[in-house]
Design an enzyme around this catalytic site. Sequence first.
Site: not given
Length: 317
Positions: A77, A80, A131, A139, A144, A211, A214
Site C-alpha cells: 500500500y 500504491r 472502497h 488504528c 481504538c 497509532c 492509543c
Amino acid sequence: MASTAAPSAIPPADLESFSSRLKSSTRILALLGAGLSAASGLPTFRGAGGIWRTHDAMQLATPEAFDTDPGLVWQFYNYRRHMALAARPNAAHYALAELSGRKEGFLTLSQNVDGLSQRAGHPLEKLQLLHGNLFDVKCTDFYCNYVQQNNYTDPIAPALAIPVEGTDPTSFEARHAVSSALLEKKTRKELDIADESIYLPSVPAGDLPHCPECKRGLLRPGVVWFGEALPGKTIDTVNQWIMDSKKIDLILVIGTSAKVYPAAGYVDMARSKGARVAVVNTEQGDARGLTKDDWFFKGDAAIIVPEILKGVIGDVR
Ligand code: APR
C-alpha cells in the site's frame, strides 16, 4: 449503441441521443472504476497488467493478510500511495468534476482509492468513496477508533521508503525487488535466492506506522479489503440518495469491470429507477446487460468522457 475509440469517431447519432439525455437529466449517478485512472498511469485490477493479475489479492488485500504479515501489506500500500501521489488526474476526472458541479442531482460512486477525483476538484459532497481512500489510515486496535484522513506522508514510515534507482543493493531495493517477485507468487526456488538476509520481504512491525492515540495499535490503510463491509455511513448516504430519487435519469458507468459487489449492484438499482445506462470502457465484454436504450462508448475514458459530456460542460481538457 456501439462506438469507436477516437472522439471524432463516436457515431454522431449516439453522441446526439446521449447528449440530449444528459442535458435533460436532473438525477444522475456515476459509477467509477480503475479504468478511469488508467490514463493517469495507474494499473487497473483485472485488465491486462492488472494488479490482481500479478499480485495475490489474498496475500495483500484482506484483513487476514494484514494479521499475518502487516509489513508485506504495508509495502504494497505504501507503493500504491507512492504511485498515486506521483500520478495526476486526467481529463475524465476534470470533466466529471465539472459535470457534478453543474448538475444539482448528481452523485459519484467511486470504487477508486487513488484520490484523483478529489484532486480534480470533484465536489466532495457529491462524491462517495465506496472502497475507502489510500490516504486515510486507521488504528487496528479493537478499543481504538482513531482515523486520520488525508495523510499524504510518503513513505508513510521510513522503513517503507522505496529507494531511488542504483542505491545499496542489499538495501530495501534488493528486498523490494524480491518482495515484488514474491508478491508475484514466485517461490524462493524460482528466484534462486540463497541469501536469507534479502529474502525476508517484510518489515518488522516495530517499523510500521503506529497509532498516535492509543500507542498500541498498528495503523492500517483506510481502504476496504476483500471480505470487509463497505463503510456504513457511505452505504447509508448512497442508499438514501437513491431512495429519495423519484426517478434516476442516467447512470454513467466508467472504467469498471462491474464484477465487485455491492458496487456493481448500483447499475441495476439505478435502472430500477428508470435510468438509462451509458458505459465507457475499452472492453465491450465488460459492458454487460445493455439494452437498445443504453449507450456503450468504447475507448479510453480520458478521451471519451470529456467528449461525451461536452454538450453540458463544454471543452474541459
Ligand atoms: N478507459 C476506460 N476503461 C478502461 C481503461 C481505460 N483507459 N483501461 C481499462 N479499462 C476498463 C477495463 O476494461 C475494465 O473493465 O476498466 C475496467 C477495470 O476493471 P477492474 O480492473 O476490475 O477494476 P474495478 O472495476 O475498478 O475493480 C473494482 O475491485 O479489486 C477491487 O477494490 C478493488 O475497487 C476495486 C474493485
